[in-house]
Design a protein around this motif. Structure first.
Motif, PDB file in Angstrom:
ATOM      1  N   ARG A 120      80.483 -42.146  19.890  1.00 51.66           N
ATOM      2  CA  ARG A 120      79.975 -41.456  18.678  1.00 51.66           C
ATOM      3  C   ARG A 120      79.711 -40.014  19.139  1.00 51.66           C
ATOM      4  NH1 ARG A 120      75.196 -39.958  16.592  1.00 51.66           N
ATOM      5  NH2 ARG A 120      73.980 -40.865  18.086  1.00 51.66           N
ATOM      6  N   LEU A 121      80.611 -39.451  20.030  1.00 50.40           N
ATOM      7  CA  LEU A 121      80.509 -38.158  20.524  1.00 50.40           C
ATOM      8  C   LEU A 121      81.512 -37.209  19.726  1.00 50.40           C
ATOM      9  CD1 LEU A 121      80.617 -39.123  24.189  1.00 50.40           C
ATOM     10  CD2 LEU A 121      78.527 -38.713  22.735  1.00 50.40           C
ATOM     11  N   LEU A 122      81.055 -36.057  19.288  1.00 53.11           N
ATOM     12  CA  LEU A 122      81.887 -35.042  18.806  1.00 53.11           C
ATOM     13  C   LEU A 122      80.980 -33.660  18.973  1.00 53.11           C
ATOM     14  CD1 LEU A 122      84.107 -34.590  16.756  1.00 53.11           C
ATOM     15  CD2 LEU A 122      82.580 -34.701  14.822  1.00 53.11           C
ATOM     16  N   SER A 123      81.810 -32.900  19.872  1.00 51.15           N
ATOM     17  CA  SER A 123      81.083 -31.831  20.275  1.00 51.15           C
ATOM     18  C   SER A 123      81.637 -30.627  19.730  1.00 51.15           C
ATOM     19  CB  SER A 123      80.676 -31.503  21.692  1.00 51.15           C
ATOM     20  OG  SER A 123      80.144 -32.570  22.370  1.00 51.15           O
ATOM     21  N   HIS A 124      81.115 -29.404  19.147  1.00 48.38           N
ATOM     22  CA  HIS A 124      81.853 -28.074  18.673  1.00 48.38           C
ATOM     23  C   HIS A 124      80.836 -26.971  18.967  1.00 48.38           C
ATOM     24  CE1 HIS A 124      84.506 -25.906  16.242  1.00 48.38           C
ATOM     25  NE2 HIS A 124      83.733 -25.585  15.401  1.00 48.38           N
ATOM     26  N   ARG A 125      81.672 -25.898  19.343  1.00 48.60           N
ATOM     27  CA  ARG A 125      80.847 -24.690  19.488  1.00 48.60           C
ATOM     28  C   ARG A 125      80.892 -23.865  18.436  1.00 48.60           C
ATOM     29  NH1 ARG A 125      78.998 -22.906  24.241  1.00 48.60           N
ATOM     30  NH2 ARG A 125      80.297 -24.376  25.416  1.00 48.60           N
ATOM     31  N   MET A 126      79.635 -23.620  17.878  1.00 50.85           N
ATOM     32  CA  MET A 126      79.637 -22.602  16.565  1.00 50.85           C
ATOM     33  C   MET A 126      80.136 -21.360  16.820  1.00 50.85           C
ATOM     34  SD  MET A 126      78.524 -24.620  14.078  1.00 50.85           S
ATOM     35  CE  MET A 126      77.194 -23.775  12.878  1.00 50.85           C
ATOM     36  N   PRO A 127      81.074 -20.546  16.337  1.00 47.97           N
ATOM     37  CA  PRO A 127      81.358 -19.327  16.699  1.00 47.97           C
ATOM     38  C   PRO A 127      80.300 -18.188  16.949  1.00 47.97           C
ATOM     39  CG  PRO A 127      82.736 -20.226  14.922  1.00 47.97           C
ATOM     40  CD  PRO A 127      81.606 -21.357  15.053  1.00 47.97           C
ATOM     41  N   SER A 128      79.278 -18.348  16.120  1.00 47.65           N
ATOM     42  CA  SER A 128      78.357 -17.158  16.241  1.00 47.65           C
ATOM     43  C   SER A 128      77.215 -17.499  17.436  1.00 47.65           C
ATOM     44  CB  SER A 128      77.823 -17.105  14.832  1.00 47.65           C
ATOM     45  OG  SER A 128      77.043 -18.260  14.473  1.00 47.65           O
ATOM     46  N   VAL A 129      77.378 -18.665  17.735  1.00 41.61           N
ATOM     47  CA  VAL A 129      76.265 -19.062  18.833  1.00 41.61           C
ATOM     48  C   VAL A 129      77.033 -19.697  20.043  1.00 41.61           C
ATOM     49  CG1 VAL A 129      73.936 -20.376  19.106  1.00 41.61           C
ATOM     50  CG2 VAL A 129      74.500 -19.852  16.884  1.00 41.61           C
ATOM     51  N   GLU A 130      77.662 -18.974  20.968  1.00 37.98           N
ATOM     52  CA  GLU A 130      78.316 -19.309  21.749  1.00 37.98           C
ATOM     53  C   GLU A 130      77.524 -19.992  23.056  1.00 37.98           C
ATOM     54  OE1 GLU A 130      81.562 -19.244  22.340  1.00 37.98           O
ATOM     55  OE2 GLU A 130      81.789 -18.495  19.993  1.00 37.98           O
ATOM     56  N   ALA A 131      76.276 -19.717  23.055  1.00 36.34           N
ATOM     57  CA  ALA A 131      75.469 -20.310  24.283  1.00 36.34           C
ATOM     58  C   ALA A 131      75.248 -21.772  23.974  1.00 36.34           C
ATOM     59  CB  ALA A 131      74.321 -19.363  24.596  1.00 36.34           C
ATOM     60  N   SER A 132      75.363 -22.176  22.658  1.00 32.67           N
ATOM     61  CA  SER A 132      74.796 -23.543  22.414  1.00 32.67           C
ATOM     62  C   SER A 132      75.926 -24.428  21.756  1.00 32.67           C
ATOM     63  CB  SER A 132      73.622 -23.721  21.527  1.00 32.67           C
ATOM     64  OG  SER A 132      72.328 -23.121  22.398  1.00 32.67           O
ATOM     65  N   VAL A 133      76.090 -25.853  22.033  1.00 35.03           N
ATOM     66  CA  VAL A 133      77.185 -26.563  21.404  1.00 35.03           C
ATOM     67  C   VAL A 133      76.683 -27.270  20.312  1.00 35.03           C
ATOM     68  CG1 VAL A 133      78.834 -28.240  21.966  1.00 35.03           C
ATOM     69  CG2 VAL A 133      78.471 -26.667  23.637  1.00 35.03           C
ATOM     70  N   ALA A 134      77.236 -27.501  19.094  1.00 39.65           N
ATOM     71  CA  ALA A 134      76.985 -28.199  18.027  1.00 39.65           C
ATOM     72  C   ALA A 134      77.187 -29.478  18.413  1.00 39.65           C
ATOM     73  CB  ALA A 134      77.379 -27.738  16.650  1.00 39.65           C
ATOM     74  N   GLU A 135      76.083 -30.393  18.796  1.00 34.72           N
ATOM     75  CA  GLU A 135      76.484 -31.802  18.941  1.00 34.72           C
ATOM     76  C   GLU A 135      76.469 -32.689  17.767  1.00 34.72           C
ATOM     77  OE1 GLU A 135      77.653 -32.835  21.710  1.00 34.72           O
ATOM     78  OE2 GLU A 135      77.047 -31.968  23.261  1.00 34.72           O
ATOM     79  N   LEU A 136      77.566 -32.940  17.226  1.00 32.41           N
ATOM     80  CA  LEU A 136      77.481 -33.851  15.698  1.00 32.41           C
ATOM     81  C   LEU A 136      77.360 -35.274  16.137  1.00 32.41           C
ATOM     82  CD1 LEU A 136      80.770 -31.653  14.769  1.00 32.41           C
ATOM     83  CD2 LEU A 136      78.332 -31.779  13.385  1.00 32.41           C
TER      84      LEU A 136
END
Length: 469
Positions: free
Chosen positions: A1-17
């Motif tokens: 259950r791993l799914l990581s995505h970098r939000m375009p406007s917040v390059e320093a933090s990965v959105a961990e879904l």
């Protein structure tokens, strides 16, 4: 259950879904793999030592230090419970029902006056200790996770001090580029060392299929029947194997028909765990953190987590640039009925938010964004949602067996599959988990069939649980 995505406007933090953190001291297998793969890590901020951290509970915004002030806390607690945190009450419940001579034993070996501790449910333990009804609701609101108050295995969930509680843990870490880099880099290392080959059409066709049955042949091999959920009539595909390893959730396992294979001694144990649902909901802003602009300074909120009894539940705060702080991101994270609240709004029947991210499997609707902004307004005691601002990007992921997963292979090919995808599992009351978890890995020693994953592990809900099996 791993799914990581970098939000375009917040390059320093990965959105961990999906999975988002680990504790190196408690998760040695994962920590060792991350170190071997030479993946960069950094701190996963929780801000749990901040005594001014805000809690929105029953329409009141309290500070963490207010939780022991019975005059401010909106719960009807017994005189003995007043002045205590929810976790301290849980410890008191444990120490009430567990006899002194049993304390110090492993929880799965403890006998109470009401039977083995593992035979009791979490809520049963509270009732047997004459805890107030509101003490359970207090625990629910301040823990952030509703599955903790399911009537699950008391031996698995309870402790006689705060040493075993996830919520007292410190030292959370995350993989800087995203937790899903762990399996991806493991796979790449395998390819680099052992080579790769093109998958043939038959293998590609099996993507997105569901196991229907497994049959043992007279030669001792196995034939798996797979339902192709991409086809109109769930066409069956067949796969032959000498050894089968199932890395599945409880509901997926229970749907498989075993033919000519005797697992009767263990299949009842498939039901020894309770399935949980969860959601992640991200909003990113191309503006400085709104929580620093509001009259919210008294809470000393920088990054980390706040809690609410509303369906926003756990709210995590991220800034995209630690020096300029020109952008920011919010994550709502919760489980159980709160998952249903958001999942019912994540439908193609409602207009999508203009910046709904197509990367993920579920749509983000304007109704979801509007409701999220209203919860943020309430949680931050703002006068109007305009003080929060309009998110530039929105992304939602639901981990539930009751919702379809949308698969998009390319721009022209998209389809839905209904596969159970529980978020995590918890041991059910009445089952001794230490007797089960190792034996269920190979349900029949005469068969080359194996079951792995966090579901039947001693680290449920964590990547470590999958690795230790």
């Amino acid at each position: 259950r791993l799914l990581s995505h970098r939000m375009p406007s917040v390059e320093a933090s990965v959105a961990e879904l999906g999975g988002m953190r680990y504790v190196p001291g408690d998760h040695p297998k994962l920590a060792s793999i991350i170190e071997t793969l030479d993946l960069a890590i950094d701190d996963f901020l929780m801000d749990e030592d901040n005594s001014n951290r805000p809690y929105q509970i029953r329409n009141r915004v309290l500070k963490q230090k207010d939780l022991t002030n019975s005059s401010k806390l909106p719960y009807y607690l017994s005189p003995a419970e007043q002045g205590q945190t929810a976790e301290e009450i849980e410890v008191a419940v444990y120490n009430t029902i567990v006899p002194d001579e049993e304390k110090g034993k492993p929880n799965d070996q403890i006998l109470t006056d009401h039977g083995a501790l593992y035979e009791l449910g979490f809520r049963n333990a509270y009732a047997l200790a004459n805890a107030s009804e509101d003490s359970i609701k207090y625990f629910d609101a301040t823990s952030g996770y509703s599955d903790y108050i399911k009537n699950a295995n008391a031996a698995w969930l309870m402790y006689g001090d705060d040493s075993g509680s996830e919520f007292s843990s410190s030292g959370y870490k995350r993989v800087t580029e995203g937790m899903d880099k762990v399996p991806k880099k493991m796979f790449q290392n395998f390819v680099d060392n052992y080579g790769s080959r093109e998958r043939d059409e038959e293998e590609l066709a099996m993507f997105g299929t569901t196991v229907v049955s497994i049959t043992k042949t007279s030669a001792g091999s196995y034939v798996l029947a797979l339902a192709d959920t991409k086809s109109p009539n769930n066409q069956l595909l067949f796969l032959c194997a000498q050894t089968v390893i199932f890395s599945l959730t409880r509901r997926q396992l229970q749907k498989i028909e075993f033919k000519g294979i005797d697992l009767s001694a263990k299949t009842p144990l498939f039901d020894s765990v309770i399935s949980s649902t969860a959601y992640k909901f991200f909003l990113s802003f191309d503006s400085p953190p709104f929580w620093k602009q509001l009259d919210f300074a008294e809470y000393d909120l920088e990054q980390g987590r706040t809690l609410s009894s509303l369906p926003s539940r756990n709210t995590f705060y991220y800034t995209g640039n630690e020096t300029a702080e020109e952008d920011s991101m919010i994550m709502f994270y919760g489980d159980e009925t709160n998952s249903d609240f958001w999942g019912d709004l994540a439908t193609d029947d409602l207009p999508r938010h203009s910046y709904s991210d197509p990367y993920v499997f579920f749509p983000t609707t304007q109704a979801m964004v509007d409701q999220a902004l209203e919860f943020l307004r309430i949680n931050h005691d703002a006068e109007d949602v305009s003080q929060i601002g309009m998110p530039k990007k929105a992304m939602f992921q639901l981990w539930s067996p009751d919702k379809p997963v949308r698969i998009q292979e390319d721009a022209d090919r998209e389809y839905e599959i209904y596969v159970p995808s529980e978020a995590w599992h918890i041991w059910r009351a009445g089952f001794n988990y230490t007797d089960i978890w190792e034996s269920i890995i190979q349900p029949n020693l005469d068969e080359d069939i194996f079951i792995i994953g966090e579901a039947y592990s001693l680290n449920q809900g964590w990547i470590e649980g999958a690795l230790e099996t």
